[in-house]
Design an enzyme around this catalytic site. Sequence first.
Site, PDB file in Angstrom:
ATOM      1  N   HIS A 211       0.896  -1.250   0.188  1.00  0.00           N
ATOM      2  CA  HIS A 211      -0.147   0.287   0.124  1.00  0.00           C
ATOM      3  C   HIS A 211       0.741   1.281   0.186  1.00  0.00           C
ATOM      4  O   HIS A 211       1.044   2.109  -0.557  1.00  0.00           O
ATOM      5  CB  HIS A 211      -1.263  -0.094   1.246  1.00  0.00           C
ATOM      6  CG  HIS A 211      -2.064  -0.567   1.078  1.00  0.00           C
ATOM      7  ND1 HIS A 211      -1.974  -2.357   0.919  1.00  0.00           N
ATOM      8  CD2 HIS A 211      -3.619  -0.871   0.810  1.00  0.00           C
ATOM      9  CE1 HIS A 211      -2.928  -3.197   1.139  1.00  0.00           C
ATOM     10  NE2 HIS A 211      -4.297  -2.290   0.810  1.00  0.00           N
ATOM     11  N   HIS A 253       1.491  -4.158   8.578  1.00  0.00           N
ATOM     12  CA  HIS A 253       3.235  -4.118   8.349  1.00  0.00           C
ATOM     13  C   HIS A 253       3.941  -3.203   9.515  1.00  0.00           C
ATOM     14  O   HIS A 253       3.408  -2.622  11.063  1.00  0.00           O
ATOM     15  CB  HIS A 253       3.625  -3.059   7.929  1.00  0.00           C
ATOM     16  CG  HIS A 253       2.597  -3.564   6.276  1.00  0.00           C
ATOM     17  ND1 HIS A 253       3.212  -4.298   5.387  1.00  0.00           N
ATOM     18  CD2 HIS A 253       1.668  -3.075   5.417  1.00  0.00           C
ATOM     19  CE1 HIS A 253       2.619  -5.313   4.239  1.00  0.00           C
ATOM     20  NE2 HIS A 253       1.445  -4.624   4.525  1.00  0.00           N
TER      21      HIS A 253
END
Length: 297
Positions: A211, A253
């Site tokens: 992303h 993440h």
Amino acid sequence: MPGSRARSRARDRTDVLNRPEFQSLNQAPRREQGAGEGRGSSGPRRISVRQPSQQDDSAARGSRDSSEGPSAADGCQKDASRWPEQDCMQLNPSFRGIAINSLLAIDISLSKRLGVCAGTHGSRAPLRSMVTLLALSGHALTWLCGTLICLWRSNTLAGQEVLVNLLLALILDLMTVAGMQKLVKRKGPWDFPPGFLDYVAMDIYSFPAAHASRAVMVSKFLLTHLVLAVPLRILLYLWAFLVGVSRVLLGKHHLSDVGCGFALGFLHFSLVESVWLDSSTCQTLISIGTLRWAPLV
């Protein structure tokens, strides 16, 4: 003569060293025995006496070793050769190793602390919904479908040129990040199982953050090829940054994954700009994609 023999037998019986438990003291060392036999010396040779119990124990051990076969010996050798390597402790680690391990520990600790939306707590439900929506705006499926729809509705050659290059940039970013994630196979800080959309976008592992890479690449692309006002340019930069942060807040993440994703997005943008496709090439690709391409005879 008979009297002397009787006295010698009595002396042998009273001698402590002739007892069975002290027989090993009367044996010569193995090296001396081997040397004496090799030289053929005529000196006195002591005979070792083994008790029946010791003979039985040695026989039992021999039969047990023979029944176990060569596999037991091989296993012992493997264990002897393996355990010292595994149990050894590095007493003088290098400064580089200490620095890398310390940075990784800090990265994991901060990422877990920032994952405030990783759970499903009721008090954080509104914040979690906003962060999830923000992360969805940087998903690969969202941008691929949006680019294809805009390309289908576009009627100008310049717009189609920009959209075709954007589509190729999105595909490049998707394949590169998926390949790196498959190669590194780093898990997230909370090790959540990937969802359905993650499997669709091939965003299964943590490093690098897909992303973040996509958001930076798209924002740079739009800022370069679109004329936008200053507030919109600032909002576009802010959107790219918040998309990367949202993945950390959701516990998907690490901070290092997002940082490497940002750098990878800049690299993808530079690569697409260096191999920019002109309008004629884009029209050829559109014709092939829509099955209206007529090859030259």
